[in-house]
Design an enzyme around this catalytic site. Structure first.
Site, PDB file in Angstrom:
ATOM      1  CG  ASP A 174      -1.957   0.992   1.309  1.00 45.09           C
ATOM      2  OD1 ASP A 174      -2.403   1.417   0.227  1.00 45.09           O
ATOM      3  OD2 ASP A 174      -2.382   1.369   2.428  1.00 45.09           O
ATOM      4  CG  ASP A 209       0.710   7.424  -3.543  1.00 49.11           C
ATOM      5  OD1 ASP A 209       0.416   8.219  -4.461  1.00 49.11           O
ATOM      6  OD2 ASP A 209       0.379   7.602  -2.362  1.00 49.11           O
ATOM      7  CD  GLU A 228      -3.813   8.236  -4.241  1.00 50.52           C
ATOM      8  OE1 GLU A 228      -3.658   7.169  -3.617  1.00 50.52           O
ATOM      9  OE2 GLU A 228      -3.919   9.343  -3.680  1.00 50.52           O
ATOM     10  CG  HIS A 238      -4.757   8.377   3.892  1.00 48.18           C
ATOM     11  ND1 HIS A 238      -3.988   8.884   2.888  1.00 48.18           N
ATOM     12  CD2 HIS A 238      -5.118   7.138   3.489  1.00 48.18           C
ATOM     13  CE1 HIS A 238      -3.886   7.994   1.908  1.00 48.18           C
ATOM     14  NE2 HIS A 238      -4.574   6.928   2.247  1.00 48.18           N
ATOM     15  N   GLY A 239      -6.896   8.975   7.696  1.00 49.28           N
ATOM     16  CA  GLY A 239      -6.906   9.351   9.109  1.00 49.28           C
ATOM     17  C   GLY A 239      -8.294   9.483   9.717  1.00 49.28           C
ATOM     18  CB  ALA A 246     -12.853   4.106   2.405  1.00 44.87           C
ATOM     19  CG  ASN A 260      -7.065   1.094   0.262  1.00 44.54           C
ATOM     20  OD1 ASN A 260      -7.591   0.243  -0.449  1.00 44.54           O
ATOM     21  ND2 ASN A 260      -5.859   1.572   0.041  1.00 44.54           N
TER      22      ASN A 260
HETATM   23  P1  13P Z   1      -8.282   5.338   6.340  1.00 40.72           P
HETATM   24  O1  13P Z   1      -7.302   6.215   7.030  1.00 40.72           O
HETATM   25  O2  13P Z   1      -9.559   6.064   6.066  1.00 40.72           O
HETATM   26  O3  13P Z   1      -8.526   4.036   7.046  1.00 40.72           O
HETATM   27  O4  13P Z   1      -7.664   4.966   4.895  1.00 40.72           O
HETATM   28  C1  13P Z   1      -6.711   3.950   4.788  1.00 40.72           C
HETATM   29  C2  13P Z   1      -6.038   3.912   3.472  1.00 40.72           C
HETATM   30  O5  13P Z   1      -6.398   4.563   2.519  1.00 40.72           O
HETATM   31  C3  13P Z   1      -4.880   3.019   3.362  1.00 40.72           C
HETATM   32  O6  13P Z   1      -4.274   3.087   2.111  1.00 40.72           O
HETATM   33  O1  G3H Z   2      -2.647   5.081   3.906  1.00 45.29           O
HETATM   34  C1  G3H Z   2      -2.219   4.286   4.711  1.00 45.29           C
HETATM   35  C2  G3H Z   2      -2.200   4.419   6.164  1.00 45.29           C
HETATM   36  O2  G3H Z   2      -3.396   4.711   6.771  1.00 45.29           O
HETATM   37  C3  G3H Z   2      -1.039   5.209   6.689  1.00 45.29           C
HETATM   38  O3  G3H Z   2      -0.170   4.217   6.895  1.00 45.29           O
HETATM   39  O4  G3H Z   2       1.031   5.008   8.958  1.00 45.29           O
HETATM   40  O5  G3H Z   2       1.459   2.774   7.886  1.00 45.29           O
HETATM   41  O6  G3H Z   2       2.216   4.852   6.735  1.00 45.29           O
HETATM   42  P1  G3H Z   2       1.234   4.247   7.661  1.00 45.29           P
HETATM   43 ZN    ZN Z   3      -4.391   5.080   1.313  1.00 45.18          ZN
END
Ligand code: 13P
Ligand code: G3H
Ligand code: ZN
Length: 305
Positions: A81, A103, A133, A178-179, A210, A251
């Site tokens: 990822d 990415d 992406e 994210h987050g 998501a 994800n």
């Molecule tokens: P979330 O932070 O919304 O769970 O997204 C995770 C993600 O996109 C990992 O690639």
């Molecule tokens: O997009 C992916 C994660 O939510 C962030 O991952 O903290 O392992 O880099 P990481």
């Molecule tokens: Zn992501």
């Protein structure tokens, strides 16, 4: 069995459901995801980021996932990822990952095309699927139209990008991020844009960022001392709509982290005499498994394996 992302995503795209890509960070999260897939009879994507690879070790991840997949009577893939460079892509392909993401979303269009094309060359030689992406993940609330156009995925650019790279799946930016803090006000996604992208492409589309940030988990974590004021995610109805408009891979990382943290905090608060890691991490594993199972039902992947 271990398969490529294409093998789980193409059937999902054709049949109108989505497969969850769940981020692992330790043994317990891997076990939670695998057990949930078994109980839900769902295809599965096990995702590891470069920072998880650094934390847990590439060999450890591959061995653990291969071992789990050998005994799984359902298709599961091991996916890199947010791979940011070709060296990481190559290492993962060589180590036995069955899918990689390159990415290049922070790069200019032509640079993103160039790095993605190279990743496709490296991965396809070994039969590994590639996700890329286009566009940047950022909330779209309170942004002017011109500003949005600058970071959300442009449907015409997406068509060109896929033609020029030969990538297998494309992550799109339609307002998720994210987050745990995705929106200050009302959650909003650009569904019209998603429709237009879907019309232009015939490969699986991916939704990052998501997580729904379930309020019952936030309340539990907060009850036991977490500071998560203002945490807000993508409503489940929005996720369903995104799937109905053609998203095939979703994800999830944040919701697993939140479930883990709430459970660990609860155990340590309610049973302060406990110091056996298994008694602390066991309930956290169970909490993550419940999250994964509910996602599989929401995404429509339950009973599809
Ligand atoms: P979330 O932070 O919304 O769970 O997204 C995770 C993600 O996109 C990992 O690639
Ligand atoms: O997009 C992916 C994660 O939510 C962030 O991952 O903290 O392992 O880099 P990481
Ligand atoms: Zn992501």
């Amino acid at each position: 069995m271990l398969v490529t992302n294409n093998e789980v995503l193409v059937p999902a795209m054709k049949n109108g459901y989505a497969v969850g890509a769940f981020n692992i960070s330790n043994l317990e999260s891997l076990q939670a995801i695998v057990e949930a897939a078994l109980e839900e009879r769902s295809p599965l994507i096990i995702a590891a980021t470069p920072s998880t690879i650094k934390y847990a070790g590439l060999d450890n991840i591959v061995l653990l996932v291969r071992n789990a997949a050998k005994r799984l009577p359902l298709p599961a893939s091991l996916h890199l990822d947010h791979g940011k460079d070709l060296e990481t892509v190559k290492k993962c392909v060589d180590a036995g990952f069955t899918s990689v993401m390159i990415d290049g979303s922070h790069l200019k269009f032509e640079e993103n095309v160039a790095i993605t094309r190279k990743a496709v060359e490296i991965a396809h030689e070994k039969g590994v699927s590639v996700e890329a992406e286009l566009g940047r993940l950022a909330g779209i609330e309170e942004t002017a139209v011109e500003e949005r156009e600058a970071f959300l995925t442009d449907p015409e650019a997406a068509r060109r990008f896929v033609e020029e790279t030969g990538v297998d799946a494309l992550a799109v930016a339609i307002g998720t991020s994210h987050g745990a803090y995705k929106f200050k006000g009302e959650p909003k996604l650009d569904f019209e844009r998603l429709k237009a992208i879907r019309r232009n492409l015939d490969i699986p589309l991916v939704l990052h960022g998501a997580s729904s940030v379930p309020q019952h988990i936030i309340e539990k974590a907060t009850r036991y001392g977490a500071k998560l004021k203002g945490a807000k995610g993508i409503p489940e109805e929005h996720i369903k709509k995104a799937i109905s408009l053609g998203i095939s891979k979703i994800n999830i990382d944040t919701d697993l982290r939140l479930a883990f943290t709430a459970a660990v905090r609860e155990t340590l608060t309610v049973s302060p005499e406990i110091f056996d890691p298994r008694k602390i991490l066991g309930p956290a594993r169970q909490a993550m498994k419940e999250v994964v199972k509910s996602k599989m039902r929401l995404f429509g992947s339950s009973n599809k394996a």
